[in-house]
Enzyme design. Structure first.
Site, short mmCIF file in Angstrom:
data_model
loop_
_atom_site.label_atom_id
_atom_site.label_comp_id
_atom_site.label_asym_id
_atom_site.label_seq_id
_atom_site.Cartn_x
_atom_site.Cartn_y
_atom_site.Cartn_z
N GLN A 142 0.84 -1.19 0.00
CA GLN A 142 0.00 0.00 0.00
C GLN A 142 0.88 1.24 0.00
O GLN A 142 1.13 1.84 1.04
CB GLN A 142 -0.89 -0.03 1.25
CG GLN A 142 -1.90 1.07 1.33
CD GLN A 142 -3.16 0.72 0.60
OE1 GLN A 142 -3.59 -0.41 0.60
NE2 GLN A 142 -3.77 1.71 0.00
N PHE A 143 1.34 1.66 -1.19
CA PHE A 143 2.22 2.84 -1.25
C PHE A 143 1.51 4.10 -0.78
O PHE A 143 2.14 5.05 -0.33
CB PHE A 143 2.79 3.03 -2.67
CG PHE A 143 1.84 3.65 -3.65
CD1 PHE A 143 1.85 5.03 -3.85
CD2 PHE A 143 0.96 2.88 -4.38
CE1 PHE A 143 0.99 5.61 -4.75
CE2 PHE A 143 0.10 3.45 -5.28
CZ PHE A 143 0.10 4.83 -5.48
N THR A 144 0.18 4.13 -0.83
CA THR A 144 -0.56 5.32 -0.44
C THR A 144 -0.45 5.63 1.05
O THR A 144 -0.84 6.72 1.48
CB THR A 144 -2.05 5.23 -0.84
OG1 THR A 144 -2.63 4.12 -0.19
CG2 THR A 144 -2.19 5.08 -2.35
#
Length: 141
Positions: free
Chosen positions: A74-76
């Site tokens: 989950q890069f966000t």
């Protein structure tokens, strides 16, 4: 490295309509984000916390209960929305850096005898879960 842990009573991740990873019953969904400075120390800390935190029913850990973990990259989690109306993603490590570290987290958890399912790195994923509690906690290493 950051991880959002959600105590779940079932969770799954789909890519293009196909379930690629799932947890049946009691377990954890771990959304894992990587930043530029992360390395082996952060991997070990996050994996240990995912396995040992006593956040399941009856103050048990994943190790105590034999519960499963679903890990989704989950890069966000490193999105910065303090300025303007569009988040900046500059705090997130690029894929070639992040993917091996997320995989190392998965392997470190498996190395402790925990069953781990995963999403697909870089794919557009649909994550479904039944949050148990609800219970959500943020980890940073």
């Amino acid at each position: 490295m950051r991880a959002v842990l959600q105590r779940v009573d079932g969770a799954q991740v789909e890519v293009d309509g196909e379930v690629v990873g799932a947890v049946e019953g009691e377990g954890l969904l771990a959304l894992v984000g990587v930043t530029h400075e992360d390395g082996p120390e952060q991997v070990a800390t996050i994996a240990r916390k995912i396995c040992e935190l006593r956040i399941l029913d009856g103050e048990r850990s994943v190790l105590d209960s034999g519960a499963q973990v679903l890990v989704v990259s989950q890069f966000t989690l490193y999105g910065d929305a303090r300025k303007g109306r569009r988040p900046s993603w500059s705090g997130a490590a690029p894929g070639p850096v992040a993917e091996p570290l997320v995989e190392q987290v998965v392997e470190a958890i498996r190395g402790r005898g925990v069953t781990v399912a995963t999403g697909r790195f870089g794919a557009m994923m649909r994550v479904g879960l039944t949050n148990d509690g609800p219970f959500t906690i943020l980890l940073e290493a």
